[in-house]
Design an enzyme around this catalytic site. Structure first.
Site, PDB file in Angstrom:
ATOM      1  CG  ASP A  27      -0.263  -0.481   2.490  1.00 33.85           C
ATOM      2  OD1 ASP A  27       0.969  -0.452   2.563  1.00 33.85           O
ATOM      3  OD2 ASP A  27      -0.985  -0.890   3.418  1.00 33.85           O
ATOM      4  CG  ASN A  31      -8.544  -1.528  11.852  1.00 32.94           C
ATOM      5  OD1 ASN A  31      -7.720  -2.228  11.281  1.00 32.94           O
ATOM      6  ND2 ASN A  31      -9.009  -0.402  11.326  1.00 32.94           N
ATOM      7  CG  HIS A  89      -5.629  -2.327   8.578  1.00 32.94           C
ATOM      8  ND1 HIS A  89      -5.829  -1.022   8.977  1.00 32.94           N
ATOM      9  CD2 HIS A  89      -4.298  -2.543   8.677  1.00 32.94           C
ATOM     10  CE1 HIS A  89      -4.647  -0.488   9.286  1.00 32.94           C
ATOM     11  NE2 HIS A  89      -3.723  -1.385   9.114  1.00 32.94           N
ATOM     12  CD  GLU A 105      -8.689   0.931   7.562  1.00 34.66           C
ATOM     13  OE1 GLU A 105      -8.403  -0.050   8.283  1.00 34.66           O
ATOM     14  OE2 GLU A 105      -8.433   2.099   7.871  1.00 34.66           O
TER      15      GLU A 105
HETATM   16  C1  GLP Z   1      -0.230   0.070   8.507  1.00 34.91           C
HETATM   17  C2  GLP Z   1       0.023  -0.754   7.254  1.00 34.91           C
HETATM   18  C3  GLP Z   1      -0.263  -2.220   7.479  1.00 34.91           C
HETATM   19  C4  GLP Z   1       0.398  -2.683   8.755  1.00 34.91           C
HETATM   20  C5  GLP Z   1      -0.154  -1.911   9.912  1.00 34.91           C
HETATM   21  C6  GLP Z   1       0.367  -2.362  11.254  1.00 34.91           C
HETATM   22  O1  GLP Z   1      -1.547   0.444   8.640  1.00 34.91           O
HETATM   23  N1  GLP Z   1      -0.723  -0.274   6.137  1.00 34.91           N
HETATM   24  O2  GLP Z   1       0.177  -2.964   6.358  1.00 34.91           O
HETATM   25  O3  GLP Z   1       0.212  -4.067   8.947  1.00 34.91           O
HETATM   26  O4  GLP Z   1       0.192  -0.554   9.698  1.00 34.91           O
HETATM   27  O5  GLP Z   1       1.402  -1.548  11.699  1.00 34.91           O
HETATM   28  P1  GLP Z   1       2.312  -1.859  12.937  1.00 34.91           P
HETATM   29  O6  GLP Z   1       3.217  -2.952  12.511  1.00 34.91           O
HETATM   30  O7  GLP Z   1       3.057  -0.564  13.149  1.00 34.91           O
HETATM   31  O8  GLP Z   1       1.435  -2.225  14.063  1.00 34.91           O
END
Ligand code: GLP
Length: 245
Positions: free
Chosen positions: A67, A136, A138, A143
């Site tokens: 993304d 959440n 995702h 989402e």
């Molecule tokens: C972002 C990314 C996700 C990732 C998520 C979790 O939203 N788009 O791909 O899995 O963060 O992040 P973290 O590893 O900082 O908890």
């Protein structure tokens, strides 16, 4: 799903890096899906170390990130492109022409999402995708909601997701873009192998719901239950609420 638990987050990240390295050594032309977020940072460091020590050759690999924020590109410090360059792409021998990310600055996002999807198909699809999970549930930026998009799409980010990404924008969540381009859940699920990496007590509830709860678009990570080849790599804290593993 195969679930493996390590004592600490760095060990879990090192295990995820080992899976990538194993696939790369078996298939130098590996097509790899890559995540952002804090969780995979030690995994990228381990991969860079492996490359520097001559244990990882990315010269024939291809990567597709999950993304990118709409409106941001390589010159924006908050973009995922900047994150990936700083942590990984600038330190390994992956040709930049094969380090793909959705272009958040594309003038026509509809063309961009179609182009991204085509590039993944013409590379032969994803051999392996490494995923993190949002608080959440995702995956990428898919989402939770009543429906999910199968293919790469433009998505409105939920407030909790913008808050979770505020650290990329000096802690100011209102500066986090409102939209992103994300690989779709269908594209993720067509990867031949999946690794889900989650660490820390903050992920324990969502990991348990994703692995032990019902499969639902309200928790996109739960859809991994229907994939035939998923390895879930956790540290002890993230595994704390799992049952039956
Ligand atoms: C972002 C990314 C996700 C990732 C998520 C979790 O939203 N788009 O791909 O899995 O963060 O992040 P973290 O590893 O900082 O908890």
């Amino acid at each position: 799903m195969k679930v493996v638990t390590y004592a600490t987050a760095p060990r879990a990240a090192a295990a995820a890096a080992s899976v990538v390295l194993e696939h790369l050594s078996q298939n130098p032309r590996l097509v790899l899906g890559l995540p952002t977020g804090n969780t995979p940072i030690p995994m990228y460091r381990a991969l860079v170390r492996a490359h520097q020590q001559g244990r990882a050759d990315f010269s024939r690999a291809t990567t597709f990130n999950l993304d990118e924020f709409v409106g941001l590109g390589k010159d924006d410090p908050g973009s995922y492109r900047s994150f990936m360059n700083a942590l990984f792409f600038d330190h390994v021998n992956l040709p930049m022409t094969r380090a793909h990310m959705p272009n958040g600055r594309a003038k026509d996002w509809r063309r961009e999402i179609a182009r991204y999807e085509r590039r993944i198909s013409s590379a032969g699809g994803l051999d392996l995708v490494v995923l993190g999970v949002g608080g959440n549930g995702h995956l990428g930026f898919n989402e939770p909601g009543p429906t999910l998009d199968a293919h790469t799409h433009r998505v409105a980010l939920r407030p909790e997701t913008r808050r979770a990404n505020a650290h990329l924008f000096g802690g100011r969540w209102r500066e986090v873009p409102t939209h992103a381009l994300s690989m779709g859940i269908g594209t993720i699920l067509t990867a031949r192998h999946v690794v889900l990496l989650a660490t820390g007590a903050g992920k324990a509830r969502i990991v348990a719901r994703a692995l032990n709860g019902p499969v639902t678009t309200r928790l996109p990570a739960s859809l991994l239950q229907i994939h035939p080849d998923v390895v879930v790599v956790l540290d002890r804290d993230a595994a704390a609420r799992l049952t039956g593993t």
